[in-house]
Structure formats: C-alpha cells, structure tokens
Design a protein around this motif. Sequence first.
Motif, mmCIF file in Angstrom:
data_model
loop_
_atom_site.group_PDB
_atom_site.id
_atom_site.type_symbol
_atom_site.label_atom_id
_atom_site.label_comp_id
_atom_site.label_asym_id
_atom_site.label_seq_id
_atom_site.Cartn_x
_atom_site.Cartn_y
_atom_site.Cartn_z
ATOM 1 N N ALA A 80 -5.403 2.238 13.866
ATOM 2 C CA ALA A 80 -6.470 3.211 13.622
ATOM 3 C C ALA A 80 -6.202 4.511 14.380
ATOM 4 N N HIS A 81 -5.655 4.391 15.585
ATOM 5 C CA HIS A 81 -5.315 5.565 16.393
ATOM 6 C C HIS A 81 -4.264 6.415 15.665
ATOM 7 N N VAL A 82 -3.207 5.766 15.192
ATOM 8 C CA VAL A 82 -2.146 6.480 14.475
ATOM 9 C C VAL A 82 -2.702 7.121 13.204
ATOM 10 N N ALA A 83 -3.509 6.378 12.465
ATOM 11 C CA ALA A 83 -4.066 6.898 11.215
ATOM 12 C C ALA A 83 -4.929 8.123 11.466
ATOM 13 N N PHE A 84 -5.737 8.090 12.547
ATOM 14 C CA PHE A 84 -6.569 9.250 12.857
ATOM 15 C C PHE A 84 -5.706 10.457 13.180
ATOM 16 N N GLY A 85 -4.651 10.258 13.967
ATOM 17 C CA GLY A 85 -3.783 11.377 14.327
ATOM 18 C C GLY A 85 -3.116 12.003 13.121
ATOM 19 N N VAL A 146 4.018 7.551 19.874
ATOM 20 C CA VAL A 146 4.447 7.297 18.500
ATOM 21 C C VAL A 146 3.636 8.133 17.520
ATOM 22 N N THR A 147 2.385 8.424 17.846
ATOM 23 C CA THR A 147 1.561 9.260 16.964
ATOM 24 C C THR A 147 2.023 10.703 16.998
ATOM 25 N N LEU A 148 2.270 11.230 18.193
ATOM 26 C CA LEU A 148 2.722 12.620 18.306
ATOM 27 C C LEU A 148 4.076 12.816 17.618
ATOM 28 N N ARG A 149 4.942 11.832 17.718
ATOM 29 C CA ARG A 149 6.246 11.958 17.054
ATOM 30 C C ARG A 149 6.062 12.096 15.548
ATOM 31 N N GLN A 150 5.190 11.302 14.967
ATOM 32 C CA GLN A 150 4.981 11.377 13.521
ATOM 33 C C GLN A 150 4.350 12.710 13.126
ATOM 34 N N ILE A 151 3.473 13.242 13.988
ATOM 35 C CA ILE A 151 2.883 14.549 13.715
ATOM 36 C C ILE A 151 3.955 15.632 13.785
ATOM 37 N N VAL A 152 4.814 15.564 14.801
ATOM 38 C CA VAL A 152 5.893 16.545 14.943
ATOM 39 C C VAL A 152 6.843 16.488 13.744
ATOM 40 N N MET A 153 7.156 15.274 13.297
ATOM 41 C CA MET A 153 8.064 15.113 12.169
ATOM 42 C C MET A 153 7.381 15.384 10.836
ATOM 43 N N ALA A 154 6.026 15.514 10.875
ATOM 44 C CA ALA A 154 5.238 15.760 9.661
ATOM 45 C C ALA A 154 5.482 14.688 8.602
ATOM 46 N N ALA A 155 5.650 13.463 9.068
ATOM 47 C CA ALA A 155 5.871 12.349 8.138
ATOM 48 C C ALA A 155 5.447 11.050 8.802
ATOM 49 N N ALA A 156 4.732 10.232 8.065
ATOM 50 C CA ALA A 156 4.348 8.928 8.587
ATOM 51 C C ALA A 156 5.577 8.028 8.678
ATOM 52 N N ASP A 157 5.618 7.203 9.708
ATOM 53 C CA ASP A 157 6.724 6.264 9.890
ATOM 54 C C ASP A 157 6.124 4.915 10.294
ATOM 55 N N PRO A 158 5.575 4.196 9.323
ATOM 56 C CA PRO A 158 4.892 2.928 9.645
ATOM 57 C C PRO A 158 5.809 1.893 10.260
#
Length: 220
Positions: A80-85, A146-158
């Motif tokens: 849920a944390h990752v999804a919100f970010g 892990v959330t900030l990395r996905q935001i920086v990369m502008a792509a989800a990485d489940p």
Amino acid sequence: MRLIDAAADLIAAAPGEDFSLRAVCDAVGVKMPTLYHFFGSKQGLIDAVVERGFDLYLGEKSAMEASGDPIQDIRAGWDAHVAFGLANPGFYTLMYGKVRPGHSPEAQSRASEILLSLTTRAADHGRLAVTPEQAAAHVLVANIGVTLRQIVMAAADPDLSAAVREGTLAAITGTGAQPRTPLAAAIEVAAANPDVLGKAETQLLVEWLTTLGEGTSSAG
C-alpha cells in the motif's frame, strides 16, 4: 484550503522540482500577502502540503482490513505504501524525499506508530529476530527506498518491490538466516497467501499454528 490544493497540484505535476509561490497564488486568485498570512513562508506551505499528504495516506491505510497476522499486515502495508507513492509522486517526494537534518515531520510519526504497533504484535507472537523498534525502522527505510527508486525511474517495478519486501521480512523475522521449523514455514506460507483459504480461515489457521508452536515449545 484552496492554497494547499493548488500547491499540491503544482508539486504533483512536477515531482521533485521547485514550485513558485506566485504560481500557487495565481491558481487560486489571491495575492502573496494572503499566502504569507496563512502559512508564514514557503516552508510553512510545504509543511501544510506534507500534512495533507499524510492525511490522504493514513486515510487509505485506515480503510485496509487487518488480516489478523502482523507479518501479513506488514506485507500488505508495504504494498500500500508503494502504491500510494506511485499514485501520488508529488506528495510522496515531499513526505519522504525532502530531507532536512534533524527534522522529521510530525505527521510522519503517525504512520511510523502504525508500523511499530504491527512489529510489536509480531514480537508478542514470537515472530521477530530483532526488537520491534529495529524491525519497524528496517521496514520503513527499505520501503521508502524502493518507492523513491520507482518514482525516480518513473516506472513501477513490482518484482523489485516484492524481492526487497521479502528480503526485509526475512531479515526481521530471522527466517532467511536459519532453517524454519515446519510450523513457522506453514505460518509464513499461510500468511503470505490469505486468498487460498480465505482471510478468516487463514487468520484462524495462523492462530492455531502459533498456539501449537507455543505449546510444544513450553512442553519441550
């Protein structure tokens, strides 16, 4: 307040970038003195946006159903944390990406207290290899990273998120450093897959297995 909403919209449009107070005022149709009257400074407005972000985040978390198993609830909270970010990069980068040495937003402590309550329950059930405080800190910093990395990369990485999540859970529970007992393995499998038996049935099974494990330990 409309000024907070306007600032949040500008931040969300360009997460990680600076925003203009003039643009915030123009979006709402007020003069700069009005903004300073309510918030005192740009930092005051940013703090208000951070507070709003945590209100949204905690509102979503409060709507989540507890599984009855603290480790599974930590797992669900991570996702849920990752999804919100990913859904709110503007808010998230202010909530967790803007760092001021020695300063922690008061609203951030509310989310941390929820996590600490889960790790405390896990410790009470004999599920942790570290203290509840260390476990909560471990989960939080890994989750943020892990959330900030996905935001920086502008792509989800489940796949990355799941791998880091499970590695973190293994570290705080000790299941990655030593062989698990059959009971512990069964608990983890059930908790990680609540939809197989159903949430209520899984919760009951975990409670039974935990009680069985405690009973056999004391008997030995």
